[in-house]
Design a protein around this motif. Structure first.
Motif, short mmCIF file in Angstrom:
data_model
loop_
_atom_site.label_atom_id
_atom_site.label_comp_id
_atom_site.label_asym_id
_atom_site.label_seq_id
_atom_site.Cartn_x
_atom_site.Cartn_y
_atom_site.Cartn_z
N UNK A 106 -3.14 -2.14 -1.07
CA UNK A 106 -2.58 -0.82 -1.35
C UNK A 106 -1.23 -0.93 -2.05
N UNK A 107 -0.90 0.08 -2.84
CA UNK A 107 0.35 0.08 -3.60
C UNK A 107 1.39 0.96 -2.93
N UNK A 108 2.62 0.47 -2.91
CA UNK A 108 3.74 1.26 -2.40
C UNK A 108 4.01 2.44 -3.33
N UNK A 109 4.29 3.58 -2.74
CA UNK A 109 4.67 4.78 -3.49
C UNK A 109 6.14 5.07 -3.22
N UNK A 110 6.89 5.33 -4.28
CA UNK A 110 8.31 5.64 -4.11
C UNK A 110 8.50 7.14 -3.91
N UNK A 111 9.24 7.48 -2.87
CA UNK A 111 9.60 8.86 -2.58
C UNK A 111 11.11 8.96 -2.73
N UNK A 112 11.57 9.66 -3.77
CA UNK A 112 13.01 9.66 -4.05
C UNK A 112 13.44 10.98 -4.65
N UNK A 113 14.71 11.28 -4.42
CA UNK A 113 15.38 12.43 -5.04
C UNK A 113 16.85 12.06 -5.16
#
Length: 202
Positions: A106-113
């Motif tokens: 599985x691939x990491x997903x970036x959650x950013x703001x």
């Protein structure tokens, strides 16, 4: 690599797609991150955490996602209610489609703001059951300090030279499809929903 039939092109066009293939369960993942504006500074002190260099989110190897949020989205309706209450600020709202595959693939997903000083990762995968690994850091700067004491952000860049509070949600959890999965923290919270995408058989 064989891709799903064009029957789903409209759905995929409106969402980011992470390696969707045939003969693998496919899920739509939706994530809402919101900040609680009712917590005062004194309450915050009880929930501050230091950044452990060995457990920081691996944002360098995470993929950004986007995609529109449909009006029928349950989480979108929740988002609207949170904003209307005046007690919460929406930090991030993401939606994408991906395979439910083993953790090692599985691939990491970036959650950013950047404006809200939120950064971190989410990993959605399937072993026997569906799981989410979440590692999010919300940073709140407090006061200016000398440049020699400047902190660095998760990308390794020198921060603005302010002392900062770090609020962290780092959790591994089994999640259920088609239900709201809530990750709790007094300062900010996350709602995750995963829904299996129906695919036609070839």
């Amino acid at each position: 690599m064989k891709y799903l039939p064009l029957l789903f092109a409209g759905l995929f066009f409106s969402s980011s797609v992470i390696a969707v293939t045939e003969n693998t369960p496919v899920y739509e993942v939706e994530v809402l991150v919101f900040k609680n504006m009712q917590i005062d500074d004194q309450g915050n002190e009880l929930w501050l955490q230091d950044i452990d260099p060995n457990s920081q989110p691996d944002v360098a190897n995470a993929s950004p996602v986007g995609g529109g949020i449909p009006a029928k989205s349950v989480i979108r309706k929740i988002s609207d209610k949170l904003v209307a209450s005046g007690n919460y600020t929406i930090i991030s709202h993401k939606r994408w489609i991906q395979d439910a595959i083993p953790k090692t693939e599985a691939k990491l997903i970036r959650i950013a703001n950047g404006e809200e000083k939120l950064d971190g990762t989410l990993l959605f995968y399937k072993s026997r059951f569906l799981h989410v690994n979440m590692n999010l850091v919300l940073t709140e700067e407090l006061m200016p300090v000398a440049n020699t004491d400047a902190r660095r952000d998760l990308d390794g860049n020198t921060a603005s030279g302010n002392i900062a509070n770090y609020f962290i949600i780092k959790e591994r959890r089994r999640v259920r499809s088609a239900v709201l999965n809530y990750f709790d923290h007094p300062r900010f919270g996350v709602i995750v929903q995963v829904n299996q995408v129906k695919t036609s058989k070839r």
